[in-house]
Design a protein around this motif. Structure first.
Motif, short mmCIF file in Angstrom:
data_model
loop_
_atom_site.label_atom_id
_atom_site.label_comp_id
_atom_site.label_asym_id
_atom_site.label_seq_id
_atom_site.Cartn_x
_atom_site.Cartn_y
_atom_site.Cartn_z
N ALA A 410 42.63 50.37 38.25
CA ALA A 410 41.68 49.73 38.19
C ALA A 410 40.14 49.75 38.27
O ALA A 410 39.59 49.70 37.31
CB ALA A 410 41.94 48.46 39.23
N ASN A 411 39.82 50.67 39.20
CA ASN A 411 38.34 51.41 39.28
C ASN A 411 38.49 51.84 37.76
O ASN A 411 36.82 51.24 37.09
CB ASN A 411 38.20 51.74 39.91
CG ASN A 411 37.97 51.14 41.75
OD1 ASN A 411 37.70 50.23 41.82
ND2 ASN A 411 38.47 51.57 42.63
N THR A 413 38.47 51.74 34.47
CA THR A 413 39.55 50.91 33.62
C THR A 413 38.51 50.14 33.52
O THR A 413 37.68 50.06 32.42
CB THR A 413 40.97 49.90 33.35
OG1 THR A 413 40.48 49.74 35.32
CG2 THR A 413 42.19 50.92 33.39
N GLU A 414 38.41 49.98 34.24
CA GLU A 414 36.74 49.51 34.32
C GLU A 414 35.34 49.97 34.27
O GLU A 414 34.36 49.34 33.36
CB GLU A 414 36.44 48.71 36.02
CG GLU A 414 37.24 46.82 36.30
CD GLU A 414 36.87 46.62 37.43
OE1 GLU A 414 36.18 46.98 38.46
OE2 GLU A 414 37.62 45.93 37.71
N ALA A 417 35.64 50.25 30.72
CA ALA A 417 35.13 49.49 29.94
C ALA A 417 33.54 49.19 30.03
O ALA A 417 32.56 48.79 28.27
CB ALA A 417 36.10 48.17 30.30
N GLN A 418 33.10 49.46 30.99
CA GLN A 418 31.32 49.31 31.35
C GLN A 418 31.30 49.98 29.68
O GLN A 418 30.00 49.98 29.80
CB GLN A 418 31.16 49.67 33.00
CG GLN A 418 31.48 48.89 33.72
CD GLN A 418 31.06 48.52 35.45
OE1 GLN A 418 30.67 49.63 35.53
NE2 GLN A 418 31.54 47.86 36.05
N GLN A 421 32.09 49.74 26.30
CA GLN A 421 31.91 48.62 25.11
C GLN A 421 31.83 48.73 24.37
O GLN A 421 29.99 49.47 24.38
CB GLN A 421 31.32 47.62 26.25
CG GLN A 421 31.81 46.06 25.76
CD GLN A 421 33.16 45.96 25.60
OE1 GLN A 421 34.00 45.69 26.39
NE2 GLN A 421 33.36 45.12 24.97
N HIS A 433 40.48 46.01 27.59
CA HIS A 433 40.70 44.75 28.23
C HIS A 433 41.66 44.76 29.23
O HIS A 433 41.75 44.52 29.88
CB HIS A 433 39.99 43.87 27.37
CG HIS A 433 40.69 42.74 27.51
ND1 HIS A 433 39.54 41.95 28.91
CD2 HIS A 433 41.64 41.68 27.99
CE1 HIS A 433 39.91 40.89 28.73
NE2 HIS A 433 41.01 40.53 28.09
N SER A 436 42.54 47.21 32.17
CA SER A 436 41.70 46.76 32.92
C SER A 436 42.30 44.88 33.57
O SER A 436 43.00 44.85 34.92
CB SER A 436 40.44 45.87 32.53
OG SER A 436 39.43 45.65 33.85
N ASP A 437 42.47 44.23 32.94
CA ASP A 437 43.62 42.71 33.42
C ASP A 437 44.75 43.10 34.25
O ASP A 437 45.06 42.25 34.35
CB ASP A 437 43.26 41.77 31.95
CG ASP A 437 44.01 40.85 32.37
OD1 ASP A 437 43.50 40.04 33.45
OD2 ASP A 437 44.99 40.13 32.56
N ARG A 440 43.96 43.96 37.29
CA ARG A 440 43.19 43.22 38.43
C ARG A 440 44.73 42.85 39.06
O ARG A 440 44.92 41.73 39.92
CB ARG A 440 42.54 42.89 37.37
CG ARG A 440 41.63 44.07 37.44
CD ARG A 440 39.96 42.34 37.51
NE ARG A 440 40.46 41.68 36.03
CZ ARG A 440 39.87 42.40 35.51
NH1 ARG A 440 39.20 43.61 34.98
NH2 ARG A 440 39.89 40.96 33.99
#
Length: 614
Positions: A410-411, A413-414, A417-418, A421, A433, A436-437, A440
């Motif tokens: 999760a970390n 993939t976030e 994304a940051q 993006q 996305h 990441s989803d 979570r």
């Protein structure tokens, strides 16, 4: 001057005339001599006493002066009939006869008529008996028969019914008028009628008070043709008319039904898989069914008469004595789990139910014991508990150990994304996305699974908890959600309960959170209440949300079950499964009532804390 009678004229003629007068005078019955013109020519002392006239007042009077007015019109005809064929006989056969006294009162009588030819003409000598006492005795007899609790019938030697009571009318469905004169065979079922006269003759040959049909089943036939089982007592009675039989009849339909039910119950008891044992209040065995033979190894002959202690391990005797005291105090004991001993010395675990046995006077004379072998059930329960514990441990370890790699996925993939993006193409942004989803959601599922496994494995002891304080704490923790949704939460005084405070908090949070989550267009309104319900407190959490169809009422308490499409409402679908497990750990029940578009009510029960009241 009074008219002299023919006897007065002849009294000096012969010794026979004197003897006749002497016999008439000495007769114990009233004697009246009447001539061909129906005039009284002689009476005796008994006649004077019976009718209240002096002798002089009757001589020369017509005999009708002694006949009640209501019978005088037909009396002349009866006299003519007698004179047309004179012979010694009873008067008025088949009719009730009455005489009229001087004071106008009537007396029931019997009359014997004797024609006498003399040189002076034809005379009739009437012998009259006052049957008042007999009539009174007959009336007392009839009243006794009428008041009898059983059906009573009197039958003559010709097998025709002469007397019945109200109970006989009720039992056989005939009116009294229909009964009298009817052959007794009319109330005997057709299949028994042919032999019935033979049985009657057998009784009349040796009449004595006895039960009828010893060794045979007897049945009576009602007017409508239906039959009922009966018992009959026969009583021979000698009367002036000859031998009659008084039959006392009892309908034993209820007894037969009770006997059939008793036999059925006895068969159920005898062939039950459970050991069913009867014993005295001191423990002496009085009955021992086949189930007891199989379970404990003793035959009924070997067990009956011995003390129940033979199947009780010594270490359990104190508990047995305590149970006996409860029985003496009229208490029953249900599903008491203990240990018993077989004939071969091996021990078995049993569930025992005890009930007092009472005498017909209501006194406790013993106990009925039903023992069920639960050895196999206990073994399976132990295996199930061990399996559940292992499964809980596995779920806990698995979910705990999965958290670290999931956190890393999760970390990162976030971070992707940051950092990237908008720098990659649209497809890459979509894939990042999704990843990441998914990570979570997986984290949430693992966390919920971990919470589910902890309900049983890491629950705290149940203690006295103020449920109102727990609810207040929950509302403070979800204050932001309440504010954002515009929800109102209402509750009154709530009881103290026996609970794990942490789990009770989680239960309230899940149910109130559900009410806020599944709201309608109107602002959520949630009402929390508690009312007494037997030996439990019944809690309810009611909302005005979207509701649901009751066909899904069981499904919503299963793990990962969702009634709405994924994404429309947040959550993993495990919250209500956790709630159910919490309530069951507290020895309670949880259920739902709901109407689509009108809202939902969740109900659950909890034990009261000591001093918490019910």
């Amino acid at each position: 001057m009074s008219k002299s009678s023919p006897i007065d004229q002849l009294e000096n003629r012969t010794l026979a005339d004197k003897l006749f007068r002497f016999v008439v005078e000495a007769a114990p019955n009233a004697m009246i001599l009447v001539d061909h013109d129906r005039l009284i020519t002689m009476v005796n002392k008994s006649a004077e006493e019976l009718f209240g006239y002096a002798r002089e007042d009757l001589i020369g009077k017509p005999i009708e002066c002694l006949v009640p007015n209501r019978f005088q019109q037909g009396h002349s005809e009866h006299v003519r009939e007698f004179l047309s064929a004179p012979q010694t006989r009873a008067m008025g056969a088949g009719r009730e006869l009455y005489g009229r006294r001087r004071d106008g009162t009537e007396v029931p009588i019997e009359i014997g008529l004797n024609p006498i030819e003399t040189p002076d003409g034809f005379f009739t000598l009437a012998s009259i008996i006052d049957i008042t006492e007999r009539k009174h005795a007959d009336e007392r007899f009839r009243l006794a028969v009428e008041a009898a609790p059983n059906a009573m019938l009197m039958v003559g030697a010709d097998r025709r019914i002469t007397l019945v009571n109200r109970k006989a009318e009720d039992l056989f469905g005939y009116s009294r008028e229909d009964f009298i004169g009817r052959p007794i065979e009319d109330i005997v079922p057709e299949r028994f009628r042919q032999k019935h006269p033979e049985f009657v003759q057998g009784f009349l040959a040796k009449p004595k008070t006895r039960a009828m049909g010893a060794g045979r089943e007897l049945f009576g036939r009602r007017k409508d043709g239906t039959e009922m089982p009966i018992e009959i007592g026969l009583n021979p009675i000698e009367t002036a008319e000859g031998l009659v039989t008084l039959a006392s009849i009892i309908d034993i339909s209820e007894r037969k039904r009770a006997e059939a039910a008793h036999e059925q119950l006895a068969a159920i008891v005898e062939f039950s898989d459970d050991a069913i044992i009867g014993k005295t209040i001191d423990g002496v065995i009085t009955s021992w069914n086949f189930g007891a033979e199989r379970l404990f190894g003793y035959t009924a002959d070997a067990a009956i008469g011995r003390n129940i202690a033979m199947i009780i391990p010594e270490r359990c005797m104190e508990a047995e004595l305590s149970l006996r005291e409860q029985i003496r105090e009229s208490h029953s004991v249900s599903h008491f789990e203990t240990v018993r001993k077989r004939k071969d010395g091996t021990e078995i675990e049993v569930s025992v139910t005890l009930s007092p046995i009472r005498s017909t006077l209501g006194e406790i004379t013993g106990a009925s014991s039903i023992a069920r072998d639960i050895t196999e059930i206990k073994r399976r329960d132990a295996e199930l508990k061990r399996s559940n514990a292992e499964l809980e441990q596995f779920a806990y370890v698995a979910s705990h150990d999965l958290q670290e790699p999931l956190r890393m996925v999760a970390n990162y993939t976030e971070l992707l994304a940051q950092r990237y993006q908008g720098k990659l193409d649209e497809k890459a942004d979509k894939y990042i996305h999704y990843a990441s989803d998914g990570a979570r959601r997986m984290q949430r599922l693992v966390a919920d699974l971990l919470a589910y496994s902890r309900v049983g494995s890491q629950g705290r002891p149940l203690v006295k908890v103020r449920s109102s304080d727990v609810l207040q704490g929950v509302l403070e923790s979800i204050d932001r959600s309440i504010h954002e949704s515009g929800a109102s939460i209402e509750f009154g005084p709530l009881p103290d309960v026996l609970a794990d405070e942490v789990q009770l908090r989680q239960l309230f949070q899940n149910l109130i959170g559900n009410a806020i989550k599944f709201r309608s267009d109107a602002p959520p309104r949630v009402v929390v209440k508690a009312i007494p319900n037997g030996d439990r407190w019944l809690f309810s959490v009611t909302d005005n949300g979207i509701g649901m169809e009751m066909q899904y009422a069981d499904r919503i308490f299963q793990m990962f079950q969702r009634l709405n499409e994924r994404g429309k409402y947040d959550g993993s679908g495990i919250g209500l499964a956790i709630s159910k497990r919490i309530v069951e750990r507290h020895a309670g029940s949880i259920w739902i009532e709901s109407t689509p578009g009108a809202g939902t009510s969740f109900y659950f029960t909890l034990k009261p804390a000591e001093g918490g009241g019910i």
